[in-house]
Write an enzyme that holds these catalytic residues in place. Structure first.
Site, PDB file in Angstrom:
ATOM      1  N   THR A  74       0.858  -1.195   0.000  1.00 45.88           N
ATOM      2  CA  THR A  74       0.000   0.000   0.000  1.00 45.88           C
ATOM      3  C   THR A  74       0.892   1.243   0.000  1.00 45.88           C
ATOM      4  O   THR A  74       0.685   2.180  -0.785  1.00 45.88           O
ATOM      5  CB  THR A  74      -0.932  -0.005   1.239  1.00 45.88           C
ATOM      6  OG1 THR A  74      -1.800  -1.134   1.133  1.00 45.88           O
ATOM      7  CG2 THR A  74      -1.750   1.268   1.330  1.00 45.88           C
ATOM      8  N   ASN A 153      -5.084 -10.267  -7.822  1.00 44.51           N
ATOM      9  CA  ASN A 153      -5.281 -10.969  -6.558  1.00 44.51           C
ATOM     10  C   ASN A 153      -6.536 -11.828  -6.491  1.00 44.51           C
ATOM     11  O   ASN A 153      -6.628 -12.722  -5.678  1.00 44.51           O
ATOM     12  CB  ASN A 153      -5.270  -9.972  -5.390  1.00 44.51           C
ATOM     13  CG  ASN A 153      -6.105  -8.750  -5.652  1.00 44.51           C
ATOM     14  OD1 ASN A 153      -6.075  -8.176  -6.740  1.00 44.51           O
ATOM     15  ND2 ASN A 153      -6.871  -8.333  -4.674  1.00 44.51           N
ATOM     16  N   GLN A 181       1.188  -9.766  -5.821  1.00 44.53           N
ATOM     17  CA  GLN A 181       0.660 -11.136  -5.855  1.00 44.53           C
ATOM     18  C   GLN A 181       1.539 -12.108  -6.631  1.00 44.53           C
ATOM     19  O   GLN A 181       1.311 -13.314  -6.576  1.00 44.53           O
ATOM     20  CB  GLN A 181      -0.757 -11.129  -6.452  1.00 44.53           C
ATOM     21  CG  GLN A 181      -1.800 -10.494  -5.558  1.00 44.53           C
ATOM     22  CD  GLN A 181      -2.161 -11.362  -4.347  1.00 44.53           C
ATOM     23  OE1 GLN A 181      -1.933 -12.569  -4.324  1.00 44.53           O
ATOM     24  NE2 GLN A 181      -2.728 -10.735  -3.323  1.00 44.53           N
ATOM     25  N   SER A 202       5.295  -7.015  -1.094  1.00 42.39           N
ATOM     26  CA  SER A 202       4.811  -7.089   0.283  1.00 42.39           C
ATOM     27  C   SER A 202       5.194  -8.429   0.900  1.00 42.39           C
ATOM     28  O   SER A 202       4.848  -9.480   0.365  1.00 42.39           O
ATOM     29  CB  SER A 202       3.290  -6.915   0.276  1.00 42.39           C
ATOM     30  OG  SER A 202       2.797  -6.977   1.579  1.00 42.39           O
ATOM     31  N   ALA A 203       5.897  -8.392   2.039  1.00 41.17           N
ATOM     32  CA  ALA A 203       6.448  -9.622   2.632  1.00 41.17           C
ATOM     33  C   ALA A 203       5.381 -10.620   3.063  1.00 41.17           C
ATOM     34  O   ALA A 203       5.573 -11.827   2.939  1.00 41.17           O
ATOM     35  CB  ALA A 203       7.320  -9.256   3.831  1.00 41.17           C
ATOM     36  N   HIS A 204       4.239 -10.101   3.553  1.00 39.46           N
ATOM     37  CA  HIS A 204       3.280 -11.052   4.140  1.00 39.46           C
ATOM     38  C   HIS A 204       2.544 -11.890   3.103  1.00 39.46           C
ATOM     39  O   HIS A 204       1.787 -12.791   3.446  1.00 39.46           O
ATOM     40  CB  HIS A 204       2.302 -10.329   5.083  1.00 39.46           C
ATOM     41  CG  HIS A 204       1.239  -9.502   4.415  1.00 39.46           C
ATOM     42  ND1 HIS A 204      -0.024  -9.992   4.181  1.00 39.46           N
ATOM     43  CD2 HIS A 204       1.234  -8.228   3.954  1.00 39.46           C
ATOM     44  CE1 HIS A 204      -0.767  -9.028   3.619  1.00 39.46           C
ATOM     45  NE2 HIS A 204      -0.020  -7.955   3.470  1.00 39.46           N
ATOM     46  N   THR A 245      12.812   5.256  11.191  1.00 34.74           N
ATOM     47  CA  THR A 245      13.753   4.224  11.646  1.00 34.74           C
ATOM     48  C   THR A 245      13.374   2.891  11.016  1.00 34.74           C
ATOM     49  O   THR A 245      12.204   2.497  11.037  1.00 34.74           O
ATOM     50  CB  THR A 245      13.702   4.114  13.189  1.00 34.74           C
ATOM     51  OG1 THR A 245      14.025   5.403  13.722  1.00 34.74           O
ATOM     52  CG2 THR A 245      14.670   3.075  13.700  1.00 34.74           C
ATOM     53  N   CYS A 333     -13.715  -6.397   0.074  1.00 36.92           N
ATOM     54  CA  CYS A 333     -14.822  -5.454   0.255  1.00 36.92           C
ATOM     55  C   CYS A 333     -15.990  -6.147   0.937  1.00 36.92           C
ATOM     56  O   CYS A 333     -16.102  -7.364   0.923  1.00 36.92           O
ATOM     57  CB  CYS A 333     -15.287  -4.924  -1.097  1.00 36.92           C
ATOM     58  SG  CYS A 333     -13.949  -4.295  -2.072  1.00 36.92           S
TER      59      CYS A 333
HETATM   60  N1  PMP Z   1      -1.716  -4.884  -4.081  1.00 39.86           N
HETATM   61  C1  PMP Z   1      -2.272  -6.101  -4.166  1.00 39.86           C
HETATM   62  C2  PMP Z   1      -2.495  -6.704  -5.511  1.00 39.86           C
HETATM   63  C3  PMP Z   1      -2.643  -6.792  -3.012  1.00 39.86           C
HETATM   64  O1  PMP Z   1      -3.201  -7.996  -3.112  1.00 39.86           O
HETATM   65  C4  PMP Z   1      -2.415  -6.174  -1.755  1.00 39.86           C
HETATM   66  C5  PMP Z   1      -2.797  -6.877  -0.464  1.00 39.86           C
HETATM   67  N2  PMP Z   1      -4.129  -7.272  -0.404  1.00 39.86           N
HETATM   68  C6  PMP Z   1      -1.831  -4.903  -1.715  1.00 39.86           C
HETATM   69  C7  PMP Z   1      -1.492  -4.290  -2.897  1.00 39.86           C
HETATM   70  C8  PMP Z   1      -1.548  -4.195  -0.416  1.00 39.86           C
HETATM   71  O2  PMP Z   1      -0.472  -4.786   0.220  1.00 39.86           O
HETATM   72  P1  PMP Z   1      -0.109  -4.491   1.761  1.00 39.86           P
HETATM   73  O3  PMP Z   1      -0.986  -5.411   2.555  1.00 39.86           O
HETATM   74  O4  PMP Z   1       1.335  -4.857   1.872  1.00 39.86           O
HETATM   75  O5  PMP Z   1      -0.351  -3.067   2.014  1.00 39.86           O
END
Ligand code: PMP
Length: 375
Positions: A74, A153, A181, A202-204, A245, A333
């Site tokens: 994000t 996604n 993704q 995004s790491a998660h 930081t 959503c």
């Molecule tokens: N872009 C896409 C295509 C995603 O699937 C997501 C997470 N749902 C994001 C951006 C946002 O990532 P983050 O959770 O790291 O802010």
């Protein structure tokens, strides 16, 4: 303990054991600030960040100095879209994106529209992607920037990013791609796509921690970043472009997750493909004409299945399944706001409301999926 089969890996993934082990020392004894100097905790933290930067760079084949750590995709999307357009607005004010982007892209474009930018939102086809020609046709002399998602996604659809990048390079347009993704699920080789100027990570989404990610920002032949307005001003970390930081433990986690993803990329892709085709087969056999698949059959992220259960409400279905498995309605959503992605490929409200997304993990086995046979 409840045995729950987790099949919502596009929403987030669990932290890999080795990622946790790599992070722990940086939460506990190695707590130093990498911007501090001389003493052990500081230099260890600094070195750990350096290693992580190289691990991320290796995964996507770029220079480590082109990796800027952020809090996630994000932030990376917001940073690059706002930061580049702000710098280039005197050259032109036309910007391009697609109608299936994540809100962290689409909402920024809507915001920029209020600032006077002219926005083109390209509609995707029934497979959930745009074509390179569509992109080319949208270009204007005033076009300065485009943000085109690499893979979706909800449907897994991949855009022809290499072709789009060639067009973009020829026309001297800054091209960003939300790669959130696709990381760890397809090969990403940025050296081979010189027209792609930035991507979000995004790491998660690939077995790393939440709250950390990166922006790959391509440097020019003089090893300089493009002019970009920082999103966060402050102490000048990350070459003055992203103050704050550094979250060392999280960055170490992102690095470790990248290393694991690099090492296992081919194996993971094979496993995801094999699990996907197995599950599609199981679902077809069990549910026959009572289901309908939305995802494209090729050029997709392996492991993402979007399926309609005809006549069933997805919210009720996902809730009913929740004691035994975690799947999603295909959209973050609320049910009051149906998926803009599924609407974009021409699905009716009814079809959207009977769709669930199943997103697989390379760490599960085919046998785990036999749970669907007993539903
Ligand atoms: N872009 C896409 C295509 C995603 O699937 C997501 C997470 N749902 C994001 C951006 C946002 O990532 P983050 O959770 O790291 O802010």
């Amino acid at each position: 303990m409840i045995l729950l089969l987790y099949l919502d890996n596009s929403a987030t993934t669990p932290i890999h054991q080795e990622v946790k082990d790599a992070m722990l020392p940086f939460i506990l004894e190695q707590f130093g600030n990498p911007s501090s100097k001389y003493y052990e905790q500081a230099t260890t933290a600094k070195e750990a960040v350096k290693v992580a930067r190289s691990q991320v760079a290796k995964l996507i084949n770029c220079n480590p100095s082109e990796i800027l750590f952020t809090s996630g995709s994000t932030e990376s999307n917001n940073f690059v879209i706002k930061g580049i357009t702000d710098q280039q607005k005197t050259k032109g004010r036309h910007i391009i994106t697609t109608n299936v982007e994540h809100p962290s892209v689409l909402e920024v474009f809507k915001f920029l529209e209020t600032l006077g930018f002219e926005v083109t939102i390209l509609p995707v086809n029934q497979e959930g992607r745009i074509t390179a020609n569509q992109f080319k046709d949208a270009l204007k002399p005033e076009t300065i920037f485009a943000s085109i998602q690499w893979g979706n996604n909800e449907l897994g659809s991949l855009n022809p990013i290499e072709e789009i990048a060639k067009i973009s390079l020829t026309n001297k347009i800054f091209l960003h791609s939300d790669a959130t993704q696709v990381i760890g699920k397809i090969e990403v080789n940025l050296e081979e796509i010189p027209g792609l100027n930035s991507i979000s990570i995004s790491a998660h989404k690939f077995f790393g921690p939440k709250g950390v990610g990166a922006l790959f920002l391509r440097k020019d032949q003089y090893e300089l970043f493009p002019s970009i307005t920082p999103l966060l001003h402050g102490g000048g970390q990350e070459e003055g472009l992203r103050s704050g930081t550094l979250a060392v433990h999280n960055i170490v986690g992102l690095g470790k997750a990248s290393e694991i993803a690099s090492k296992n990329l081919t194996g993971h892709i094979d496993q995801l493909n094999s699990l996907e085709s197995y599950l599609v087969g199981v679902l077809k056999e069990k549910f026959g004409s009572n289901i309908k698949f939305n995802q494209p059959s090729s050029e997709k992220i392996p492991g993402i299945i979007s399926v309609q259960f005809i006549g069933l409400n997805n919210e009720i279905l996902v809730k009913r399944l929740s004691p035994i498995m975690a799947v999603s309605t295909g959209s973050a959503c609320s049910s009051a706001k149906p998926s803009h992605v599924l609407a974009s490929i021409g699905l009716s409200l009814n079809e959207i409301r009977q769709t669930i997304r199943i997103s697989l993990s390379p760490y599960i086995e085919k046998d785990d999926l036999n749970i669907f046979k007993n539903l």
